[in-house]
Each structure stands twice: as structure tokens, then as C-alpha cells.
Design an enzyme around this catalytic site. Structure first.
Site, PDB file in Angstrom:
ATOM      1  N   HIS A   1      -8.215  10.784  -1.868  1.00 44.85           N
ATOM      2  CA  HIS A   1      -7.794   9.494  -2.449  1.00 44.85           C
ATOM      3  C   HIS A   1      -7.901   9.517  -3.986  1.00 44.85           C
ATOM      4  O   HIS A   1      -8.593   8.684  -4.575  1.00 44.85           O
ATOM      5  CB  HIS A   1      -8.627   8.346  -1.855  1.00 44.85           C
TER       6      HIS A   1
ATOM      7  N   GLY B   1       8.954  -0.054  -3.591  1.00 45.21           N
ATOM      8  CA  GLY B   1       8.379  -0.895  -4.652  1.00 45.21           C
ATOM      9  C   GLY B   1       8.189  -0.040  -5.888  1.00 45.21           C
ATOM     10  O   GLY B   1       8.872   0.967  -6.076  1.00 45.21           O
TER      11      GLY B   1
ATOM     12  N   GLU C   1     -11.346   6.399   6.045  1.00 43.57           N
ATOM     13  CA  GLU C   1     -11.979   7.037   4.879  1.00 43.57           C
ATOM     14  C   GLU C   1     -13.464   6.733   4.817  1.00 43.57           C
ATOM     15  O   GLU C   1     -13.838   5.589   5.070  1.00 43.57           O
ATOM     16  CB  GLU C   1     -11.314   6.525   3.589  1.00 43.57           C
TER      17      GLU C   1
ATOM     18  N   ARG D   1      -1.666   3.990   2.018  1.00 46.71           N
ATOM     19  CA  ARG D   1      -2.935   3.668   2.681  1.00 46.71           C
ATOM     20  C   ARG D   1      -2.970   4.425   4.000  1.00 46.71           C
ATOM     21  O   ARG D   1      -1.958   4.512   4.717  1.00 46.71           O
ATOM     22  CB  ARG D   1      -3.047   2.162   2.951  1.00 46.71           C
TER      23      ARG D   1
ATOM     24  N   ILE E   1       5.857   2.144  -6.902  1.00 45.67           N
ATOM     25  CA  ILE E   1       5.486   3.568  -6.791  1.00 45.67           C
ATOM     26  C   ILE E   1       6.568   4.352  -6.041  1.00 45.67           C
ATOM     27  O   ILE E   1       6.947   5.453  -6.453  1.00 45.67           O
ATOM     28  CB  ILE E   1       4.089   3.709  -6.129  1.00 45.67           C
TER      29      ILE E   1
HETATM   30  C1  DGY Z   1      -4.971   1.768  -5.480  1.00 48.13           C
HETATM   31  O1  DGY Z   1      -5.071   1.410  -6.657  1.00 48.13           O
HETATM   32  O2  DGY Z   1      -4.630   0.997  -4.583  1.00 48.13           O
HETATM   33  C2  DGY Z   1      -5.243   3.206  -5.171  1.00 48.13           C
HETATM   34  O3  DGY Z   1      -5.278   3.469  -3.828  1.00 48.13           O
HETATM   35  C3  DGY Z   1      -6.501   3.698  -5.859  1.00 48.13           C
HETATM   36  O4  DGY Z   1      -6.223   3.813  -7.165  1.00 48.13           O
END
Ligand code: DGY
Length: 324
Positions: free
Chosen positions: A285, A156, A267, A238, A158
Site C-alpha cells: 500500500h 475518476g 490489510e 482498495r 486516478i
Molecule cells: C489513499 O490516499 O486513499 C491511499 O490509499 C493512501 O495514500
């Protein structure tokens, strides 16, 4: 006329708060920590809109507590903390903050990749401790990045940005996803391959899938067994995408060479043994923690909740069906 009441569950950058305060009566949690469940449920009562975080679980109980709410704007792009089908059933709009953190997160994935491969944190620690005795031919030998094969799991926004940044390192790019990303194939010559092939061929596997029932524990001990023993794993998506206890075991057993992690299964707790492994780099994170990303996230969350409380369509609405 009274301004709509908006609650912000933890302080966000002023850019967003200033925008919100122009249009709404804003209350921000006084605590610089995640709210307890009880605090969260109490605080959202009687609000027209809520800016929430990935640490807030927004589900049926929250929708009951916030009866009459016109929407929840998540201060994150990931939204596995939101029960979207339940909100849609109740016709409550939800939103996230896409785009503004794409590069920051991909940059952090690169930082973790390099830090793990070139043993940056481990060797820095030795140097700081004063135990370095001078240059040596066998010290801190790591993995090569230039010319290596990069496997992107989830192409996607990122994942594709991570892949695009590999060009300077002359890497071969493989990717796997539920669907093909032809733009990525054209841009960097990335090859769409089955997950197993990606695991077997990649020197670096970088995880960019959202957390969904289908991706929870996508990586288990068995998955690590299919990777090269010299490979590194990077996760900025995640935590629960990896079975973290299995990862610790895989690292101890030498199934892979190392890992760079920004997210964790439970977490803020880390899997037992993770923090004492020398071949992992573990950031808390912080992949989106740059000035422009966090300001962008704050502005987006504010713009989304303002639209919601005015009864307008939120620009980053996750469930636009609620408006039909
Ligand atoms: C998100 O935006 O989902 C990240 O994990 C935190 O910025």
C-alpha cells in the site's frame, strides 16, 4: 487564548505537523503503527480536531468517544474508513486529501503493470540468487505493453491519469464507470464500454474505483473467468474491490496471466497463497508514497483540520451539508 487541541493518530510528514503547530496544540501518537481500537478511542477524547488515517475506523463509536470534536481530517483520498452519513447526521465535518496523490498513484499502477507483465521482480530474484546461467531465448517471456489494450475500471482522477500516461505506449484505452468521462475520451480516444466488454477485450485491467457497497467484490472468480487468459490485473484502489481468495484461485488456475497489487482485502494480511505465486507483484500500500504526495497529503490534512477547529469550512470537506 488556548489553542485548539488536535490529535494526529500516527506521525505524518513534518510539513503538515509544522503547519498544525502554528495554530493548534498538537499531540501525535507515540507509536509508529496503527493504534488499537482502544488506543484510538481513548486518544481522541477531549480533542477539537483529529487527523486520522485509513487504518482508523471513524464511526458512531468514534464520534461518541470524541464528543465535542469539530472534525476529522483523513490523511488519504480514499475515505471508506469514514462513516460519512453518520458524521453528517451529527453535523461533524470530514475531509480527505484529493489531487496531491493522483499522479503518484497512477505512476505506481504503471510500475505494477510493467513489473507484472515483464516479470521484473521474479527475474530479479533469480538473478540475485545466483542461479542465472546466462542469456536464453525462452527465459522470462512476458506480456507486451506497447500497442496493448488497457481497461480502466473507474475513470475518476486516478483512473484518468493512468489512462493519460498510456499515450506513449500507443495503447487502445477502454473504460467503464458509473458515468462517462468525455474529457478522457477526447484526451486519449478512450472508449466507454460495459464492464463485461472491458474484461473480455483488455490486456491490462487497472482498478481505480472507490470502495463502496457497490464495488466490494466487484471482481470474483467469475469475473476473472471473463478476462483474457493472457491479461494482467492491477489494483491500486482498495483491496476489498477484489475477492482476494478468488484472485489467488484464478491465478493458480491460469484464468489470467498475472497481477500487480498495492492493496489487499484484509490489510496487512495477504490472502493465503498469494505471496508464493511467482506471477504477482505485491507492494505494501505504497502507491502515494512519494515525497511530494505525502507532503501534500500532510499539508492538506493540516489545512483541513485547522479550518474545522476554527469553525470554518474545510477546503476538502466530504460532507459540506454540515455547514448549512
Ligand atoms: C489513499 O490516499 O486513499 C491511499 O490509499 C493512501 O495514500
Amino acid at each position: 487564548m488556548a489553542k485548539p487541541k488536535v490529535y494526529v493518530t500516527r506521525r505524518i510528514p513534518d510539513a503538515g505537523l509544522d503547519l498544525l503547530r502554528k495554530e493548534c496544540e498538537v499531540e501525535v501518537s507515540p507509536h509508529d503503527r496503527p493504534l488499537t481500537r482502544r488506543e484510538f478511542l481513548d486518544a481522541i477524547q477531549g480533542r477539537d480536531g483529529v487527523v486520522c488515517l485509513l487504518t482508523d475506523k471513524v464511526d458512531a463509536e468514534a464520534f461518541e468517544a470524541a464528543a465535542g470534536v469539530k472534525g476529522f481530517a483523513n490523511f488519504a483520498v480514499g475515505f471508506d474508513n469514514l462513516d460519512v452519513p453518520e458524521a453528517t447526521r451529527r453535523r461533524i465535518p470530514l475531509s480527505n486529501t484529493p489531487d496531491v496523490l493522483t499522479d503518484a498513484t497512477a505512476d505506481m499502477a504503471w510500475a505494477l503493470l510493467f513489473a507484472a507483465a515483464r516479470r521484473v521482480v521474479e527475474s530479479d530474484g533469480v538473478n540475485r540468487s545466483g542461479s542465472w546461467k546466462g542469456w536464453g531465448p525462452l527465459q522470462f517471456i512476458g506480456g507486451d505493453v506497447t500497442g496493448a489494450t488497457l481497461g480502466i475500471v473507474g475513470a475518476g482522477r486516478i483512473g484518468a491519469a493512468m489512462a493519460a500516461k498510456s499515450v506513449g505506449f500507443r495503447m487502445k484505452v477502454l473504460y467503464t464507470d458509473a458515468r462517462r468521462n468525455e474529457a478522457l475520451e477526447k484526451a486519449v480516444g478512450a472508449r466507454f464500454v460495459p464492464f463485461e466488454e472491458l474484461l473480455a477485450q483488455s490486456d491490462f485491467v487497472s482498478v481505480h474505483v472507490p470502495l463502496m457497497p457497490e464495488t466490494r467484490h466487484l471482481f470474483t472468480y467469475d469475473t476473472f473467468r471473463k478476462m483474457k487468459k493472457t491479461a494482467y490485473l492491477v489494483n491500486t484502489a482498495r483491496g476489498p474491490v477484489l475477492a482476494e481468495d478468488d484472485l489467488v484461485r484464478a491465478l493458480k488456475d491460469g484464468l489470467i496471466a498475472g497481477a500487480g497489487l498495492d492493496v489487499y482485502e484484509r490489510e496487512p494480511a495477504l490472502a493465503e497463497g498469494l505471496a508464493s505465486l511467482p506471477n504477482v507483484v505485491i507492494t505494501p500500500h505504497t502507491a502515494s508514497a512519494t515525497v511530494s504526495s505525502r507532503n501534500g497529503m500532510a499539508l492538506k490534512a493540516a489545512a483541513n483540520v485547522i479550518a474545522m477547529v476554527k469553525g470554518q469550512k474545510a477546503p476538502d470537506c466530504l460532507n459540506p451539508e454540515v455547514y448549512t
